[in-house]
Design a protein around this motif. Sequence first.
Motif, PDB file in Angstrom:
ATOM      1  N   TRP A  95       0.809  -1.214   0.000  1.00  0.00           N
ATOM      2  CA  TRP A  95       0.000   0.000   0.000  1.00  0.00           C
ATOM      3  C   TRP A  95       0.845   1.268   0.000  1.00  0.00           C
ATOM      4  O   TRP A  95       0.333   2.356  -0.251  1.00  0.00           O
ATOM      5  CB  TRP A  95      -0.913   0.026   1.227  1.00  0.00           C
ATOM      6  N   PHE A  96       2.134   1.125   0.289  1.00  0.00           N
ATOM      7  CA  PHE A  96       2.995   2.301   0.383  1.00  0.00           C
ATOM      8  C   PHE A  96       4.177   2.201  -0.574  1.00  0.00           C
ATOM      9  O   PHE A  96       5.278   2.662  -0.279  1.00  0.00           O
ATOM     10  CB  PHE A  96       3.478   2.480   1.825  1.00  0.00           C
ATOM     11  N   TRP A 139      -8.334   0.734   4.851  1.00  0.00           N
ATOM     12  CA  TRP A 139      -7.153   1.470   5.296  1.00  0.00           C
ATOM     13  C   TRP A 139      -6.194   1.778   4.156  1.00  0.00           C
ATOM     14  O   TRP A 139      -5.154   2.401   4.375  1.00  0.00           O
ATOM     15  CB  TRP A 139      -6.425   0.683   6.384  1.00  0.00           C
ATOM     16  N   LYS A 140      -6.504   1.364   2.954  1.00  0.00           N
ATOM     17  CA  LYS A 140      -5.614   1.641   1.833  1.00  0.00           C
ATOM     18  C   LYS A 140      -5.496   3.149   1.610  1.00  0.00           C
ATOM     19  O   LYS A 140      -6.496   3.861   1.605  1.00  0.00           O
ATOM     20  CB  LYS A 140      -6.142   0.984   0.558  1.00  0.00           C
ATOM     21  N   PRO A 141      -4.278   3.655   1.444  1.00  0.00           N
ATOM     22  CA  PRO A 141      -4.109   5.108   1.233  1.00  0.00           C
ATOM     23  C   PRO A 141      -4.663   5.541  -0.112  1.00  0.00           C
ATOM     24  O   PRO A 141      -4.686   4.765  -1.076  1.00  0.00           O
ATOM     25  CB  PRO A 141      -2.590   5.291   1.293  1.00  0.00           C
ATOM     26  N   GLU A 149      -2.269  11.561   1.310  1.00  0.00           N
ATOM     27  CA  GLU A 149      -1.854  11.695   2.698  1.00  0.00           C
ATOM     28  C   GLU A 149      -0.342  11.534   2.848  1.00  0.00           C
ATOM     29  O   GLU A 149       0.334  11.048   1.947  1.00  0.00           O
ATOM     30  CB  GLU A 149      -2.573  10.674   3.586  1.00  0.00           C
ATOM     31  N   ASP A 150       0.169  11.979   3.991  1.00  0.00           N
ATOM     32  CA  ASP A 150       1.580  11.780   4.309  1.00  0.00           C
ATOM     33  C   ASP A 150       1.781  10.300   4.632  1.00  0.00           C
ATOM     34  O   ASP A 150       1.198   9.788   5.594  1.00  0.00           O
ATOM     35  CB  ASP A 150       1.969  12.634   5.512  1.00  0.00           C
ATOM     36  N   PRO A 151       2.618   9.581   3.871  1.00  0.00           N
ATOM     37  CA  PRO A 151       2.744   8.132   4.071  1.00  0.00           C
ATOM     38  C   PRO A 151       3.249   7.758   5.462  1.00  0.00           C
ATOM     39  O   PRO A 151       2.806   6.756   6.028  1.00  0.00           O
ATOM     40  CB  PRO A 151       3.737   7.701   2.979  1.00  0.00           C
ATOM     41  N   TRP A 190       2.909   9.283   8.452  1.00  0.00           N
ATOM     42  CA  TRP A 190       1.889   9.378   9.497  1.00  0.00           C
ATOM     43  C   TRP A 190       0.714   8.452   9.216  1.00  0.00           C
ATOM     44  O   TRP A 190       0.095   7.926  10.164  1.00  0.00           O
ATOM     45  CB  TRP A 190       1.424  10.821   9.640  1.00  0.00           C
ATOM     46  N   ALA A 191       0.392   8.228   7.942  1.00  0.00           N
ATOM     47  CA  ALA A 191      -0.675   7.281   7.618  1.00  0.00           C
ATOM     48  C   ALA A 191      -0.298   5.869   8.067  1.00  0.00           C
ATOM     49  O   ALA A 191      -1.130   5.122   8.607  1.00  0.00           O
ATOM     50  CB  ALA A 191      -0.952   7.300   6.110  1.00  0.00           C
ATOM     51  N   TRP A 213      -0.365   5.657  11.923  1.00  0.00           N
ATOM     52  CA  TRP A 213      -1.740   5.596  12.421  1.00  0.00           C
ATOM     53  C   TRP A 213      -2.337   4.211  12.174  1.00  0.00           C
ATOM     54  O   TRP A 213      -3.036   3.659  13.034  1.00  0.00           O
ATOM     55  CB  TRP A 213      -2.574   6.673  11.748  1.00  0.00           C
ATOM     56  N   LEU A 214      -2.062   3.631  11.014  1.00  0.00           N
ATOM     57  CA  LEU A 214      -2.547   2.278  10.714  1.00  0.00           C
ATOM     58  C   LEU A 214      -1.987   1.278  11.724  1.00  0.00           C
ATOM     59  O   LEU A 214      -2.723   0.424  12.249  1.00  0.00           O
ATOM     60  CB  LEU A 214      -2.148   1.901   9.284  1.00  0.00           C
TER      61      LEU A 214
END
Length: 708
Positions: free
Chosen positions: A53-54, A114-116, A120-122, A124-125, A128-129
């Motif tokens: 996801w990132f 929860w997929k970005p 968003e900022d990766p 912090w995302a 948070w996940l």
Amino acid sequence: MPSCTSDVSGSNSLPTTSSKQTTSWFVFAGATLLGAFLVFQVQPVISKCVLPWFGGTPAVWTTCLLFFQVLLFAGYLYAHCLRRFLPPAMQGVVHLVLLCAAAWSLPIAPSDAWKPVGTEDPTWALLWLLTAHVALPYFVLSSTGPLVQAWLSYENQSSSVYRLYALSNAGSLVALLSYPFVVEPLLSIEQQSVVWSLAFYAFVIVDGWLAISLLRRRKSQSIGTSENSVATEAVSAKLRLADWSVWVGLPALASVMLLVVTSHVCQDIAVMPFLWVLPLSLYLLSFIISFDSPTWYRPKLISAFTGLAFVVIQLKGWFPGGWQMPVEALAYLVVLFGVCLLCHGETAARKPATQRLTQYYALISLGGAMGGILVALICPLVFQDYRELPIAMSLSIGVVAITFLASRSWLTMTCDWKMSKGITGLIVAIIGFTAVVTTMTNRTDTIDQRRNFFGVLRVENDAERIQLVHGNTVHGIQLHGPERMTPTSYFGHSSGVGRLIHAMQAESPEMRIGVIGLGCGVLAAYGREADTMDMYEINPDVLAIAEEHFTFLRECPATMEHHLGDGRLLLERHTGKQFDLLILDAFSSDAIPAHLLTLEAMQLYRERLAENGVLAVHVSNNHLDLVPLTHRLTQAIGLPSRLIQNDHRDQVYTRPSRWVIAADRGEAFWDSEFLSVAQKPESSVVDSAPLWTDQHHNLASVLIWPSL
């Protein structure tokens, strides 16, 4: 990040107690072993869950390490405060509540919600996940080591309590090493999450039993706790600031080295759990050696071998080409192990009385958390490239040199720091000067440099060309002057994608082309006025640089659409798009994110292709042989494929390239003037190739191993 470290200052024999106490000892041992195993098993499990996801970047792992280091400190601090300020019965109540809450929060695998989305900022995302899915279970697990030892000490005051330390570290090491060799090959990602959750439920039962046993302890047991507190205060008054600095500072340096070496090795080789796990295993092993017994620690010998590894790194160019990268990676791992041994060995040598164990290890974990915060959060804000690597290496050289001078002999286990005082100042000055020079030095041809979650981008400019470099990989070149719209690098006219576009444009006056991976926009050089091009790019800085420093996008006559985010996730949302040609060029510093080359990804690509649409996959790679894998994947979705390999430079600033072209258009398509050089794969090669899926994929299966 030690799961449970302790002062082994006495006998290693099992406690000689009554039958009831012996049974209790096995319960304590079971909780320690299972807790340590789960602490270090969850790290690669959850990291691999979220890696696709990132963008498959090494920053995913370093960010996860930061998260786990901070939580480890929180767990150790919780254990210390629980023992210091609460009677045993209240400790049991509080811990039971946390155990139940942690069990209620499972499973750990995040849902698709929860997929970005790509905006968003990766960092912090991702944090948070992780907080939402694993924070509470990991927090409870991380406190297990010191808590279980403290609880066992209520029943058994002998030194055999520290026997649990060996079990804890053994469980941690088994967890780490079993993942790439057992768990990852045998279990799907979903199964890994389920099995881990079931094991956590078992841990809740065992640890909960111990917590319940504390409820039977009344005032008489609490008196012992008060006495321990008084003893702790007495010991605290004798502690020096130098001891506190060592307990925090040296583990912080070891943590920094862990993160920067892991990032460097993964960035230059491949993003794979084995390369995540190996440095972390060495880091953990350094704790085991340092705290298990002082007889293992030989500072002069360790310093010498570490210094030799520093020399090998500098001389890596002397090795044959195929061996340079493995030798460099091995040398960096030796440096990491040696520096961690020195840092943790000196930390262990300054351990306090046993009454301060929980606070001692809380401070050690604080140092680890500080190192993680420095590398994962602060350095990306301060530096535009990976300056923390040479700076950390410079500091490590200083530690190695000073320790070598302070050690009396090759077999001694202690250091005489007075011996190195005369030259320590000179060494520190040299190291400081080296670090400053390294920080201030830039390439003379670099006109722009940017760093974010996805890595370091550098724009280099000279009289003939301007190019975009990501890590060590050139992501596109543009010539100056009249030839500025000439396709270069891996996308020249004789490359696989160049030949394919010419063949398709000869058939059709207009095309819709999708490109996953923008680079500097070289492929836009092929766009015609009637064409439409959709550019998918996960890194916003790549798009900004392509528009600011290169003219491919501005001068392309085709209609352009830009989409920020992971290409696969965006294609899943763009259900209405149908491409005549879909180009996959999403490699990053020689590492193609595995989630873009799975069976499910290929099925998605085919769904987004128009009738007679063609898929082109760029598989040029220094360390991974992706050709057989790609052939098998394309054939699995019913698209015959062929390889176009261009090993010569037919024009200025073009590079050798390998492209796999997949299309179901009959033999006439391949017999055209442009595609006649395409090579049909051998059936035996395709049949023996791995077939990656979202649940099962392992980069080790496509690694190119060096040959003599």
